[in-house]
Write a protein that holds these residues in place. Structure first.
Motif, PDB file in Angstrom:
ATOM      1  N   LEU A 125       6.058  -2.933   3.493  1.00 31.19           N
ATOM      2  CA  LEU A 125       5.364  -1.842   2.808  1.00 31.19           C
ATOM      3  C   LEU A 125       5.777  -0.488   3.368  1.00 31.19           C
ATOM      4  O   LEU A 125       5.987   0.474   2.617  1.00 31.19           O
ATOM      5  CB  LEU A 125       3.851  -2.031   2.944  1.00 31.19           C
ATOM      6  CG  LEU A 125       3.205  -3.067   2.021  1.00 31.19           C
ATOM      7  CD1 LEU A 125       1.775  -3.350   2.459  1.00 31.19           C
ATOM      8  CD2 LEU A 125       3.242  -2.592   0.572  1.00 31.19           C
ATOM      9  N   ALA A 126       5.936  -0.418   4.694  1.00 33.05           N
ATOM     10  CA  ALA A 126       6.346   0.844   5.325  1.00 33.05           C
ATOM     11  C   ALA A 126       7.755   1.236   4.901  1.00 33.05           C
ATOM     12  O   ALA A 126       8.090   2.429   4.870  1.00 33.05           O
ATOM     13  CB  ALA A 126       6.270   0.709   6.843  1.00 33.05           C
ATOM     14  N   ALA A 127       8.587   0.226   4.567  1.00 32.31           N
ATOM     15  CA  ALA A 127       9.952   0.505   4.117  1.00 32.31           C
ATOM     16  C   ALA A 127      10.015   0.752   2.617  1.00 32.31           C
ATOM     17  O   ALA A 127      11.102   0.962   2.065  1.00 32.31           O
ATOM     18  CB  ALA A 127      10.877  -0.654   4.491  1.00 32.31           C
ATOM     19  N   GLY A 128       8.862   0.705   1.938  1.00 37.32           N
ATOM     20  CA  GLY A 128       8.821   0.991   0.504  1.00 37.32           C
ATOM     21  C   GLY A 128       9.083  -0.196  -0.384  1.00 37.32           C
ATOM     22  O   GLY A 128       9.399  -0.027  -1.575  1.00 37.32           O
ATOM     23  N   LEU A 129       8.935  -1.432   0.138  1.00 33.91           N
ATOM     24  CA  LEU A 129       9.168  -2.626  -0.673  1.00 33.91           C
ATOM     25  C   LEU A 129       7.861  -3.096  -1.310  1.00 33.91           C
ATOM     26  O   LEU A 129       6.785  -2.983  -0.703  1.00 33.91           O
ATOM     27  CB  LEU A 129       9.752  -3.755   0.184  1.00 33.91           C
ATOM     28  CG  LEU A 129      11.266  -3.759   0.399  1.00 33.91           C
ATOM     29  CD1 LEU A 129      11.728  -2.524   1.156  1.00 33.91           C
ATOM     30  CD2 LEU A 129      11.700  -5.026   1.125  1.00 33.91           C
ATOM     31  N   PRO A 130       7.923  -3.649  -2.508  1.00 30.46           N
ATOM     32  CA  PRO A 130       6.717  -4.187  -3.136  1.00 30.46           C
ATOM     33  C   PRO A 130       6.347  -5.539  -2.531  1.00 30.46           C
ATOM     34  O   PRO A 130       7.225  -6.332  -2.176  1.00 30.46           O
ATOM     35  CB  PRO A 130       7.124  -4.342  -4.603  1.00 30.46           C
ATOM     36  CG  PRO A 130       8.608  -4.551  -4.562  1.00 30.46           C
ATOM     37  CD  PRO A 130       9.111  -3.754  -3.395  1.00 30.46           C
ATOM     38  N   VAL A 131       5.041  -5.803  -2.395  1.00 33.05           N
ATOM     39  CA  VAL A 131       4.558  -7.100  -1.914  1.00 33.05           C
ATOM     40  C   VAL A 131       3.491  -7.610  -2.870  1.00 33.05           C
ATOM     41  O   VAL A 131       2.863  -6.831  -3.599  1.00 33.05           O
ATOM     42  CB  VAL A 131       3.995  -7.021  -0.479  1.00 33.05           C
ATOM     43  CG1 VAL A 131       5.045  -6.529   0.500  1.00 33.05           C
ATOM     44  CG2 VAL A 131       2.760  -6.130  -0.432  1.00 33.05           C
ATOM     45  N   LEU A 132       3.280  -8.918  -2.856  1.00 33.40           N
ATOM     46  CA  LEU A 132       2.252  -9.507  -3.701  1.00 33.40           C
ATOM     47  C   LEU A 132       0.865  -9.198  -3.154  1.00 33.40           C
ATOM     48  O   LEU A 132       0.681  -9.082  -1.940  1.00 33.40           O
ATOM     49  CB  LEU A 132       2.436 -11.024  -3.755  1.00 33.40           C
ATOM     50  CG  LEU A 132       3.611 -11.526  -4.586  1.00 33.40           C
ATOM     51  CD1 LEU A 132       3.939 -12.963  -4.218  1.00 33.40           C
ATOM     52  CD2 LEU A 132       3.305 -11.426  -6.078  1.00 33.40           C
ATOM     53  N   PRO A 133      -0.128  -9.067  -4.034  1.00 35.94           N
ATOM     54  CA  PRO A 133      -1.500  -8.893  -3.553  1.00 35.94           C
ATOM     55  C   PRO A 133      -1.911 -10.063  -2.671  1.00 35.94           C
ATOM     56  O   PRO A 133      -1.548 -11.213  -2.926  1.00 35.94           O
ATOM     57  CB  PRO A 133      -2.319  -8.860  -4.843  1.00 35.94           C
ATOM     58  CG  PRO A 133      -1.344  -8.432  -5.898  1.00 35.94           C
ATOM     59  CD  PRO A 133      -0.031  -9.025  -5.493  1.00 35.94           C
ATOM     60  N   GLY A 134      -2.665  -9.762  -1.613  1.00 36.76           N
ATOM     61  CA  GLY A 134      -3.124 -10.805  -0.708  1.00 36.76           C
ATOM     62  C   GLY A 134      -3.295 -10.258   0.680  1.00 36.76           C
ATOM     63  O   GLY A 134      -3.305  -9.051   0.902  1.00 36.76           O
ATOM     64  N   GLY A 135      -3.448 -11.165   1.642  1.00 42.20           N
ATOM     65  CA  GLY A 135      -3.598 -10.755   3.021  1.00 42.20           C
ATOM     66  C   GLY A 135      -4.225 -11.841   3.853  1.00 42.20           C
ATOM     67  O   GLY A 135      -4.336 -12.999   3.418  1.00 42.20           O
ATOM     68  N   GLU A 136      -4.630 -11.483   5.097  1.00 46.08           N
ATOM     69  CA  GLU A 136      -5.100 -12.481   6.048  1.00 46.08           C
ATOM     70  C   GLU A 136      -6.348 -13.190   5.534  1.00 46.08           C
ATOM     71  O   GLU A 136      -7.114 -12.653   4.729  1.00 46.08           O
ATOM     72  CB  GLU A 136      -5.337 -11.825   7.409  1.00 46.08           C
ATOM     73  CG  GLU A 136      -6.430 -10.755   7.422  1.00 46.08           C
ATOM     74  CD  GLU A 136      -7.807 -11.318   7.670  1.00 46.08           C
ATOM     75  OE1 GLU A 136      -7.909 -12.471   8.122  1.00 46.08           O
ATOM     76  OE2 GLU A 136      -8.788 -10.609   7.387  1.00 46.08           O
ATOM     77  N   ALA A 137      -6.518 -14.430   6.050  1.00 52.71           N
ATOM     78  CA  ALA A 137      -7.652 -15.244   5.613  1.00 52.71           C
ATOM     79  C   ALA A 137      -8.297 -15.910   6.821  1.00 52.71           C
ATOM     80  O   ALA A 137      -8.518 -17.110   6.861  1.00 52.71           O
ATOM     81  CB  ALA A 137      -7.180 -16.293   4.608  1.00 52.71           C
ATOM     82  N   GLU A 138      -8.617 -15.099   7.824  1.00 52.79           N
ATOM     83  CA  GLU A 138      -9.131 -15.651   9.084  1.00 52.79           C
ATOM     84  C   GLU A 138     -10.589 -16.054   8.970  1.00 52.79           C
ATOM     85  O   GLU A 138     -11.016 -17.055   9.548  1.00 52.79           O
ATOM     86  CB  GLU A 138      -8.952 -14.631  10.205  1.00 52.79           C
ATOM     87  CG  GLU A 138      -9.308 -15.165  11.582  1.00 52.79           C
ATOM     88  CD  GLU A 138      -8.979 -14.180  12.692  1.00 52.79           C
ATOM     89  OE1 GLU A 138      -9.460 -14.395  13.811  1.00 52.79           O
ATOM     90  OE2 GLU A 138      -8.250 -13.202  12.421  1.00 52.79           O
ATOM     91  N   THR A 139     -11.366 -15.284   8.237  1.00 50.94           N
ATOM     92  CA  THR A 139     -12.797 -15.575   8.099  1.00 50.94           C
ATOM     93  C   THR A 139     -13.125 -15.911   6.658  1.00 50.94           C
ATOM     94  O   THR A 139     -12.358 -15.624   5.729  1.00 50.94           O
ATOM     95  CB  THR A 139     -13.636 -14.366   8.534  1.00 50.94           C
ATOM     96  OG1 THR A 139     -13.391 -13.289   7.603  1.00 50.94           O
ATOM     97  CG2 THR A 139     -13.268 -13.917   9.942  1.00 50.94           C
ATOM     98  N   ALA A 140     -14.312 -16.502   6.467  1.00 57.99           N
ATOM     99  CA  ALA A 140     -14.746 -16.843   5.109  1.00 57.99           C
ATOM    100  C   ALA A 140     -14.866 -15.594   4.246  1.00 57.99           C
ATOM    101  O   ALA A 140     -14.506 -15.612   3.056  1.00 57.99           O
ATOM    102  CB  ALA A 140     -16.080 -17.586   5.167  1.00 57.99           C
ATOM    103  N   ALA A 141     -15.337 -14.508   4.838  1.00 56.03           N
ATOM    104  CA  ALA A 141     -15.473 -13.266   4.079  1.00 56.03           C
ATOM    105  C   ALA A 141     -14.111 -12.728   3.672  1.00 56.03           C
ATOM    106  O   ALA A 141     -13.933 -12.223   2.554  1.00 56.03           O
ATOM    107  CB  ALA A 141     -16.221 -12.227   4.916  1.00 56.03           C
ATOM    108  N   ALA A 142     -13.129 -12.831   4.585  1.00 54.87           N
ATOM    109  CA  ALA A 142     -11.782 -12.353   4.274  1.00 54.87           C
ATOM    110  C   ALA A 142     -11.156 -13.187   3.169  1.00 54.87           C
ATOM    111  O   ALA A 142     -10.501 -12.659   2.262  1.00 54.87           O
ATOM    112  CB  ALA A 142     -10.906 -12.398   5.522  1.00 54.87           C
ATOM    113  N   VAL A 143     -11.373 -14.495   3.223  1.00 55.86           N
ATOM    114  CA  VAL A 143     -10.844 -15.374   2.173  1.00 55.86           C
ATOM    115  C   VAL A 143     -11.445 -14.984   0.824  1.00 55.86           C
ATOM    116  O   VAL A 143     -10.735 -14.862  -0.185  1.00 55.86           O
ATOM    117  CB  VAL A 143     -11.150 -16.854   2.488  1.00 55.86           C
ATOM    118  CG1 VAL A 143     -10.792 -17.733   1.290  1.00 55.86           C
ATOM    119  CG2 VAL A 143     -10.384 -17.300   3.717  1.00 55.86           C
TER     120      VAL A 143
END
Length: 450
Positions: A125-143
């Protein structure tokens, strides 16, 4: 510096591949082997072979202390990790350097940044590339938050690794908890880290990657590869360049890969992997593999560049000997992975003894394999027997050449993926080019008759 003696911390066909280039460059070689591989072809061809430990990889190829000690005690001044095993392990690279040897690969900071897939997303992202929506899933709330962002279907992916391990597709909310548990358990077993993250699933996605080279100051690309034909998220067929892709889309993805490599000061050979939407050719960064890839021969076939040689030269401190203008891909190349697996039994591994291995030969055909008549396939490792690579002036010529090569391939003694590859090559969708990752689901289960 000059590498005088190289320790190869791997096995099988990639160990043999590195040995050949090292010998060509006049570099002495030492190969670390497990007890199960002590009589293997790479062990016989290396300048010297050192037993690291028993067959299980945790006691041999993954044992950092044993590998580093073996390299140091045999007077090696550099270590080539191949792919898999410790190739992207920052702690291993750090231990190699602490022992006064050169790690043939990226800087430790790069391995740390790219080894953690969430950190890699942030760098992209810092280099300006597109990424898929999403992210970490460590906790139930984050999931729950990630699921709201992605919807279903979605993918669960291991933070610390790749190769399809720790990865699960989830189509329904009621399957999420069980899939999370399985993904975390598999990630822990494979990488020693149970962390996973959530990512949007693209229904008609193509797996397209870009080979990069960097010397820490400059970076360039060597074109695209398509690796969309997969089972359980592991590649079966690779080709270069990626077929059925508009020139502007190809150029955009190549430039994105170089932009990322320059942003992080990449050193050595690496592969930027992207998911391409087959509908509109939009693309999203997936990961950067900071090592040589299994499928590197197709890039070598169309560019004439020895990627292992480039790795070694950069490790010695040389600037890149190539410029982007010097990279002139020609023709088309296809690689199929011949695994000791039974495709009709959910790709169940089939360790054992190869009674006969008759590999094809001829113009435009390359075989990267450590297996010959009487070769043993231990139960401890990946089931790859070898890679069959063809090159042709056009894609149609490469397809025809691969079909002929597969007809002449004979591996006796255990089941292999060769019959599956014959079905793939005969499928009209493959012949047309540009298939997505769902290709195998619609494949004819009957092998074509000659």
């Amino acid at each position: 510096m000059t590498i005088q003696r190289l320790f190869i911390a791997n096995r099988g066909e990639i160990a043999l591949r590195v040995l050949r280039t090292a010998h060509k460059m006049g570099i002495e070689t030492v190969l670390g082997v497990s007890e199960a591989d002590a009589a293997s072809l790479p062990a016989r061809l290396a300048g010297r072979a050192v037993v690291l430990g028993p067959g299980p990889s945790a006691q041999s190829y993954l044992a950092i202390d044993r590998v580093v000690a073996a390299a140091h005690e045999t007077g090696c001044d550099a270590v080539h990790p191949g792919y898999g095993f410790l190739s992207e392990n920052a702690a291993f690279a750090r231990a190699v350097a602490a022992a006064g040897m050169v790690f043939v690969g990226p800087a430790v900071t790069t391995l740390e940044g790219m080894g953690d897939k969430l950190a890699a997303r942030a760098l992209a992202l810092a280099a300006g590339l597109p990424v898929l929506p999403g992210g970490e899933a460590e906790t139930a709330a984050a999931v729950a938050e990630r699921v709201r962002q992605t919807g279903y279907p979605l993918l669960l992916k291991a933070v610390a690794g790749g190769g399809g391990k720790g990865m699960r597709r989830v189509d329904r909310a009621q399957d999420l908890d069980a899939a999370l548990a399985m993904a975390r358990a598999e990630a822990q077993a494979a990488f020693g880290n149970p962390a996973v993250y959530v990512e949007r699933f693209v229904a008609r996605g193509r797996h397209v990657e870009v080979q990069i080279l960097g010397d820490g100051q400059t970076a360039l690309h060597l074109g695209t590869r398509d690796c969309s034909i997969q089972r359980r998220f592991q590649k079966l067929v690779e080709e270069a360049p990626a077929p059925a892709m508009p020139d502007d889309a190809r150029a955009a993805i190549e430039q994105a890969a170089v932009r990322l490599a320059q942003h992080i000061g990449y050193r050595g050979a690496g592969t930027a992997e992207f998911l391409v939407d087959a509908e509109d050719f939009s693309f999203y960064f997936l990961e950067l593999n900071a090592r040589i890839q299994v499928e590197h021969p197709v890039t070598e076939a169309i560019t004439g560049v020895d990627l292992v040689e480039q790795q070694l030269l950069v490790a010695m401190g040389h600037p890149l000997s190539l410029t982007q203008a010097m990279v002139r891909p020609h023709g088309h190349a296809i690689e199929v992975r011949i695994n000791a697996e039974d495709p009709d039994a959910d790709f169940r591994p089939a360790p054992g003894t190869v009674r006969r291995a008759a590999w094809p030969a001829g113009p435009g055909i390359r075989v990267d394999s450590h297996i010959a008549d009487g070769g043993e396939v231990p139960p401890f490792y990946d089931s790859l027997l070898g890679k069959l690579i063809v090159h042709g002036a056009t894609r149609a010529e490469a397809v025809a050449r691969m079909e002929a090569a597969l007809r002449h391939l004979a591996i006796d003694g255990l089941p292999t993926t060769a019959p599956l590859h014959r079905r793939i090559l005969a499928d009209p969708r493959f012949i047309a080019g540009g298939v997505d990752t769902g290709f195998l689901a619609g494949l004819n289960p009957t092998e074509p008759q000659p």
